[in-house]
Write a protein that holds these residues in place. Structure first.
Motif, PDB file in Angstrom:
ATOM      1  N   TYR A  66       0.836  -1.218   0.000  1.00 25.81           N
ATOM      2  CA  TYR A  66       0.000   0.000   0.000  1.00 25.81           C
ATOM      3  C   TYR A  66       0.865   1.260   0.000  1.00 25.81           C
ATOM      4  O   TYR A  66       0.484   2.270  -0.592  1.00 25.81           O
ATOM      5  CB  TYR A  66      -0.947   0.025   1.205  1.00 25.81           C
ATOM      6  N   VAL A  67       2.026   1.195   0.677  1.00 22.34           N
ATOM      7  CA  VAL A  67       2.920   2.369   0.669  1.00 22.34           C
ATOM      8  C   VAL A  67       3.297   2.706  -0.772  1.00 22.34           C
ATOM      9  O   VAL A  67       3.215   3.867  -1.195  1.00 22.34           O
ATOM     10  CB  VAL A  67       4.199   2.108   1.513  1.00 22.34           C
ATOM     11  N   ILE A  68       3.701   1.681  -1.542  1.00 23.80           N
ATOM     12  CA  ILE A  68       4.123   1.943  -2.930  1.00 23.80           C
ATOM     13  C   ILE A  68       2.956   2.548  -3.714  1.00 23.80           C
ATOM     14  O   ILE A  68       3.116   3.551  -4.411  1.00 23.80           O
ATOM     15  CB  ILE A  68       4.631   0.645  -3.588  1.00 23.80           C
ATOM     16  N   GLU A  69       1.768   1.971  -3.529  1.00 28.05           N
ATOM     17  CA  GLU A  69       0.609   2.488  -4.270  1.00 28.05           C
ATOM     18  C   GLU A  69       0.316   3.948  -3.891  1.00 28.05           C
ATOM     19  O   GLU A  69       0.039   4.776  -4.748  1.00 28.05           O
ATOM     20  CB  GLU A  69      -0.602   1.599  -4.026  1.00 28.05           C
ATOM     21  N   LYS A  70       0.391   4.241  -2.591  1.00 24.71           N
ATOM     22  CA  LYS A  70       0.123   5.622  -2.144  1.00 24.71           C
ATOM     23  C   LYS A  70       1.201   6.578  -2.628  1.00 24.71           C
ATOM     24  O   LYS A  70       0.914   7.710  -3.030  1.00 24.71           O
ATOM     25  CB  LYS A  70       0.105   5.696  -0.612  1.00 24.71           C
ATOM     26  N   MET A  71       2.470   6.143  -2.570  1.00 23.88           N
ATOM     27  CA  MET A  71       3.573   7.040  -2.938  1.00 23.88           C
ATOM     28  C   MET A  71       3.578   7.320  -4.441  1.00 23.88           C
ATOM     29  O   MET A  71       4.211   8.271  -4.892  1.00 23.88           O
ATOM     30  CB  MET A  71       4.921   6.449  -2.489  1.00 23.88           C
ATOM     31  N   ARG A  72       2.861   6.502  -5.211  1.00 26.21           N
ATOM     32  CA  ARG A  72       2.744   6.781  -6.650  1.00 26.21           C
ATOM     33  C   ARG A  72       1.946   8.063  -6.911  1.00 26.21           C
ATOM     34  O   ARG A  72       1.947   8.565  -8.018  1.00 26.21           O
ATOM     35  CB  ARG A  72       2.091   5.581  -7.355  1.00 26.21           C
ATOM     36  N   ARG A  73       1.264   8.581  -5.856  1.00 31.05           N
ATOM     37  CA  ARG A  73       0.618   9.893  -5.991  1.00 31.05           C
ATOM     38  C   ARG A  73       1.663  11.000  -6.087  1.00 31.05           C
ATOM     39  O   ARG A  73       1.409  12.077  -6.576  1.00 31.05           O
ATOM     40  CB  ARG A  73      -0.251  10.199  -4.754  1.00 31.05           C
ATOM     41  N   PHE A  74       2.860  10.738  -5.498  1.00 32.22           N
ATOM     42  CA  PHE A  74       3.892  11.795  -5.427  1.00 32.22           C
ATOM     43  C   PHE A  74       5.066  11.543  -6.368  1.00 32.22           C
ATOM     44  O   PHE A  74       5.865  12.430  -6.609  1.00 32.22           O
ATOM     45  CB  PHE A  74       4.459  11.891  -3.997  1.00 32.22           C
ATOM     46  N   ALA A  75       5.227  10.307  -6.854  1.00 27.39           N
ATOM     47  CA  ALA A  75       6.414   9.997  -7.669  1.00 27.39           C
ATOM     48  C   ALA A  75       6.073   8.903  -8.667  1.00 27.39           C
ATOM     49  O   ALA A  75       5.152   8.105  -8.450  1.00 27.39           O
ATOM     50  CB  ALA A  75       7.543   9.520  -6.755  1.00 27.39           C
ATOM     51  N   ASP A  76       6.880   8.873  -9.745  1.00 30.18           N
ATOM     52  CA  ASP A  76       6.666   7.877 -10.790  1.00 30.18           C
ATOM     53  C   ASP A  76       7.478   6.624 -10.416  1.00 30.18           C
ATOM     54  O   ASP A  76       8.615   6.454 -10.851  1.00 30.18           O
ATOM     55  CB  ASP A  76       7.147   8.490 -12.114  1.00 30.18           C
ATOM     56  N   ILE A  77       6.886   5.785  -9.549  1.00 30.80           N
ATOM     57  CA  ILE A  77       7.629   4.616  -9.051  1.00 30.80           C
ATOM     58  C   ILE A  77       7.388   3.440  -9.996  1.00 30.80           C
ATOM     59  O   ILE A  77       6.262   2.941 -10.095  1.00 30.80           O
ATOM     60  CB  ILE A  77       7.181   4.236  -7.610  1.00 30.80           C
ATOM     61  N   LYS A  78       8.480   3.013 -10.666  1.00 33.00           N
ATOM     62  CA  LYS A  78       8.336   1.859 -11.577  1.00 33.00           C
ATOM     63  C   LYS A  78       9.122   0.690 -11.005  1.00 33.00           C
ATOM     64  O   LYS A  78       8.556  -0.222 -10.418  1.00 33.00           O
ATOM     65  CB  LYS A  78       8.840   2.232 -12.971  1.00 33.00           C
ATOM     66  N   GLY A  79      10.465   0.721 -11.141  1.00 30.32           N
ATOM     67  CA  GLY A  79      11.267  -0.381 -10.621  1.00 30.32           C
ATOM     68  C   GLY A  79      11.929   0.023  -9.318  1.00 30.32           C
ATOM     69  O   GLY A  79      12.657   1.011  -9.261  1.00 30.32           O
ATOM     70  N   VAL A  80      11.653  -0.734  -8.253  1.00 31.54           N
ATOM     71  CA  VAL A  80      12.292  -0.426  -6.971  1.00 31.54           C
ATOM     72  C   VAL A  80      12.471  -1.712  -6.160  1.00 31.54           C
ATOM     73  O   VAL A  80      11.650  -2.626  -6.231  1.00 31.54           O
ATOM     74  CB  VAL A  80      11.492   0.653  -6.189  1.00 31.54           C
ATOM     75  N   ARG A  81      13.614  -1.769  -5.459  1.00 28.74           N
ATOM     76  CA  ARG A  81      13.867  -2.918  -4.578  1.00 28.74           C
ATOM     77  C   ARG A  81      13.809  -2.407  -3.139  1.00 28.74           C
ATOM     78  O   ARG A  81      14.432  -1.383  -2.809  1.00 28.74           O
ATOM     79  CB  ARG A  81      15.258  -3.469  -4.899  1.00 28.74           C
ATOM     80  N   ILE A  82      13.052  -3.115  -2.301  1.00 28.14           N
ATOM     81  CA  ILE A  82      12.837  -2.678  -0.913  1.00 28.14           C
ATOM     82  C   ILE A  82      13.234  -3.824   0.017  1.00 28.14           C
ATOM     83  O   ILE A  82      12.719  -4.946  -0.116  1.00 28.14           O
ATOM     84  CB  ILE A  82      11.344  -2.329  -0.692  1.00 28.14           C
ATOM     85  N   ILE A  83      14.156  -3.546   0.930  1.00 25.48           N
ATOM     86  CA  ILE A  83      14.613  -4.606   1.848  1.00 25.48           C
ATOM     87  C   ILE A  83      14.244  -4.200   3.275  1.00 25.48           C
ATOM     88  O   ILE A  83      14.574  -3.100   3.723  1.00 25.48           O
ATOM     89  CB  ILE A  83      16.139  -4.801   1.728  1.00 25.48           C
ATOM     90  N   ILE A  84      13.556  -5.112   3.976  1.00 27.16           N
ATOM     91  CA  ILE A  84      13.066  -4.799   5.335  1.00 27.16           C
ATOM     92  C   ILE A  84      13.806  -5.670   6.355  1.00 27.16           C
ATOM     93  O   ILE A  84      13.855  -6.897   6.203  1.00 27.16           O
ATOM     94  CB  ILE A  84      11.553  -5.118   5.434  1.00 27.16           C
ATOM     95  N   GLU A  85      14.362  -5.006   7.366  1.00 23.65           N
ATOM     96  CA  GLU A  85      14.975  -5.753   8.480  1.00 23.65           C
ATOM     97  C   GLU A  85      14.386  -5.178   9.766  1.00 23.65           C
ATOM     98  O   GLU A  85      14.275  -3.965   9.881  1.00 23.65           O
ATOM     99  CB  GLU A  85      16.484  -5.537   8.530  1.00 23.65           C
ATOM    100  N   SER A  86      14.024  -6.055  10.721  1.00 20.34           N
ATOM    101  CA  SER A  86      13.352  -5.508  11.893  1.00 20.34           C
ATOM    102  C   SER A  86      13.794  -6.137  13.202  1.00 20.34           C
ATOM    103  O   SER A  86      14.019  -7.344  13.273  1.00 20.34           O
ATOM    104  CB  SER A  86      11.841  -5.666  11.748  1.00 20.34           C
TER     105      SER A  86
END
Ligand code: MEV
Length: 303
Positions: A66-86
């Motif tokens: 959902y973050v990626i979908e929402k952030m597409r309102r502000f930027a042209d997000i096409k290819g992105v790699r996201i790594i999560i460590e917690s």
């Protein structure tokens, strides 16, 4: 590659009641979720975490998708790699979903230079939590964004808590959505009983605001223990949580209560200057996993 991290949180007072507009007091804690992002050449979204490696996937990685979908309102997000460590256990009441949401928004905000303010990040993260969980209050996302000790809904920063915090994890997964739904059902079945309980929980935060500024942890502790009794009364306790709560109190904790949605997940204890280790040991002996931590004034940050 850009890395941002956001903290988890514990509730001193007010979980569940805050969903109905009552006051809560929450502390950001120095346990963080880190999100790294980089643009990729292929026009592909890749999300990697301990849950697996997926594309946009609302089952495995609902918050980040959902973050990626929402952030597409502000930027042209096409290819992105996201790594999560917690460092935050998932579904444990420590705000892992808010932390991953907030850290992902800020990381993409930097990568694509969207210019979102901290207020904007907190607001977007809250919208996403509501999309995934239904009736979510702004507490977790606001505290993870801003850090510190915060009173909600006033969004007022209080002084930091000057004593160690011991968290006890039951390792029993709990669904915030389900527990919030159970409380809603109880409230609609017995409004004359449940509404005063939620109101009284809110009143403890109002009383505690002054106590936090005075550093009166003994009185804060008494109120936190009353809050625990009221959380049991609205049905979000469990045998495992009670066992860790009583183990912590029995080993000298100033206070011990559930933190977050309850059902399973975590409890939180305030420790004195010298007894955090004893409390942690008692929690472990009662079958929980103990983490000694501290509150932090830092919310989401660029690493
Ligand atoms: C969950 O961390 C806290 C609850 O009060 C739900 C919410 O505030 O959205 C149970």
């Amino acid at each position: 590659m850009i890395t941002c991290s956001a903290p988890g949180k514990v509730y001193l007072f007010g979980e569940h009641a805050v969903v109905y507009g009552e006051s809560a007091i929450c502390c950001a804690v120095e346990l963080r979720t880190k999100v790294s992002v980089e643009k990729s050449d292929e026009n592909e979204i890749i999300i990697e975490s301990i849950l697996g490696r997926t594309g946009l996937d609302h089952d495995t990685h609902p918050y980040v998708s959902y973050v990626i979908e929402k952030m597409r309102r502000f930027a042209d997000i096409k290819g992105v790699r996201i790594i999560i460590e917690s460092e935050l256990p998932v579904g444990s009441g420590l705000g892992s979903s808010a932390a991953v949401t907030v850290a992902s928004i800020q990381a993409l905000n930097h990568l694509y230079e969207c210019g979102l303010s901290l207020e904007g990040i907190a607001k977007t993260a809250h919208e996403i939590e509501k999309m995934v969980q239904g009736n979510a209050s702004p507490t977790d996302t606001y505290v993870s964004t801003m850090g510190g000790v915060v009173m909600i809904p006033q969004r007022k920063k209080l002084d930091l808590i000057n004593c160690p915090i011991v968290v006890g994890n039951t390792h029993k997964f709990s669904s915030t959505k389900e527990l919030v739904g159970n409380v809603a059902k109880l409230r609609s079945d017995f409004p004359s009983v449940i509404e005063p309980i939620l109101y009284n929980i809110g009143q403890m935060s109002i009383l505690a605001e002054k106590l936090v500024s005075e550093g009166d942890y003994k009185t804060i502790g008494k109120l936190m223990n009353i809050n625990q009794g009221l959380l049991d009364a609205i049905g979000v306790g469990s045998a495992e949580l009670s066992s860790l709560v009583y183990a912590a109190r029995g080993s000298g904790a100033i206070s011990a209560k559930i933190t977050g949605a309850g059902g399973g997940g975590c409890m939180v204890a305030l420790a004195g200057e010298n007894n955090a280790e004893d409390i942690a040991r008692a929690i472990e002996n009662a079958g929980g996993e103990a983490i000694i931590t501290n509150n932090t004034k830092e919310g989401v940050r660029l690493e």
